[in-house]
Design an enzyme around this catalytic site. Structure first.
Site, PDB file in Angstrom:
ATOM      1  N   SER A 120      49.611  37.722  52.168  1.00  0.00           N
ATOM      2  CA  SER A 120      49.089  37.435  53.265  1.00  0.00           C
ATOM      3  C   SER A 120      50.289  36.392  53.680  1.00  0.00           C
ATOM      4  CB  SER A 120      48.045  36.621  53.403  1.00  0.00           C
ATOM      5  OG  SER A 120      47.848  35.925  54.653  1.00  0.00           O
TER       6      SER A 120
ATOM      7  N   TYR B  79      42.984  29.237  49.703  1.00  0.00           N
ATOM      8  CA  TYR B  79      43.411  30.621  49.741  1.00  0.00           C
ATOM      9  C   TYR B  79      44.927  30.642  50.039  1.00  0.00           C
ATOM     10  CZ  TYR B  79      43.851  35.041  52.525  1.00  0.00           C
ATOM     11  OH  TYR B  79      44.090  36.514  52.830  1.00  0.00           O
TER      12      TYR B  79
END
Length: 239
Positions: free
Chosen positions: A141, A154
């Site tokens: 990501s 995250y």
């Protein structure tokens, strides 16, 4: 790689990016093995592939579990006789400030996003080496490259995915394994369902799962002499 006839594993394939990648690879003629924890959603994806004339093995299991991962890889090779593509997509995100992050949420992200990726890759490597021309695709990501409030856990897992991918590429490229880390920005999936503060305009301008899937297919179809090791994908009109 000629995707036609190749055997591909996609983890976390019951929805979103994983589902889109599985469908895209099946459309290219790959034989697909998919995994997720939601049996009903997973079965729907498998049925879609088979209705369209493809072959699909659906495995319900937790990709953070070492025994479940090993069972899935073994079942795939038993069913199809080989393994050519591994897509590590299974992941979760819990977004809180670090001071407010419960240990169990932190651990859950690292257990699936990082440990699960490691387990699947380690189990798959012997089969991928035998293929002679194979791929590991790790869905990272842009959060792994960009800091933001509430993303400490995250973002840390996705930064780890990038580091893992870069090391794996150096270790395995002479064994015929291509490694690519795909780093999407915001993608319009159920991932954002709980974020009520996101505007409708921003959601409408997000990437679609199919955009990420198209990038994965493109990277795999590159000439064998060329290795795309990292892909950043951003919305063209961010809000």
């Amino acid at each position: 790689m000629n995707i036609q006839g190749a055997v591909a594993i996609v983890t976390g394939a019951s929805k979103g990016i994983g589902k889109a990648i599985a469908l895209a690879l099946a459309k290219e003629g790959a034989r697909i093995a998919i995994s997720a924890r939601n049996q009903d959603s997973l079965r729907q994806v498998a049925d879609t592939i088979t209705v369209r004339g493809g072959e699909c093995l659906a495995f319900t299991g937790d990709m953070a579990s070492e025994s479940s991962v090993a069972e899935f890889i073994d079942a795939t090779v038993t069913r199809f006789g080989r393994l050519d593509i591994l897509v590590n997509n299974a992941g979760i995100g819990n977004f809180r400030r670090i001071a407010d992050m419960p240990t169990e949420e932190w651990d859950a992200m690292f257990n699936l996003n990082v440990r699960g990726m490691f387990l699947a890759t380690r189990e798959a490597i012997p089969h991928l080496r035998r293929s002679g021309d194979s791929f590991v695709v790790n869905i990272a990501s842009l959060a792994g490259k960009n800091a933001f409030v509430g993303g400490g856990g995250y973002a840390a897992t996705k930064h780890a995915v990038l580091a893992f991918s870069r090391c794996l590429m150096l270790e395995e490229r002479n064994n015929g394994i291509h490694v690519v880390a795909v780093c999407p920005g915001s993608v319009n999936t159920a991932f954002f369902d709980s974020h009520q503060d996101i505007s409708r305009a921003r959601i409408e301008n997000m990437l679609l799962p199919e955009d990420v899937a198209a990038s994965v297919v493109h990277a795999i179809r590159m000439p064998g002499r060329a290795m795309v090791s990292e892909i950043d994908i951003r919305p063209s009109k961010p809000q």
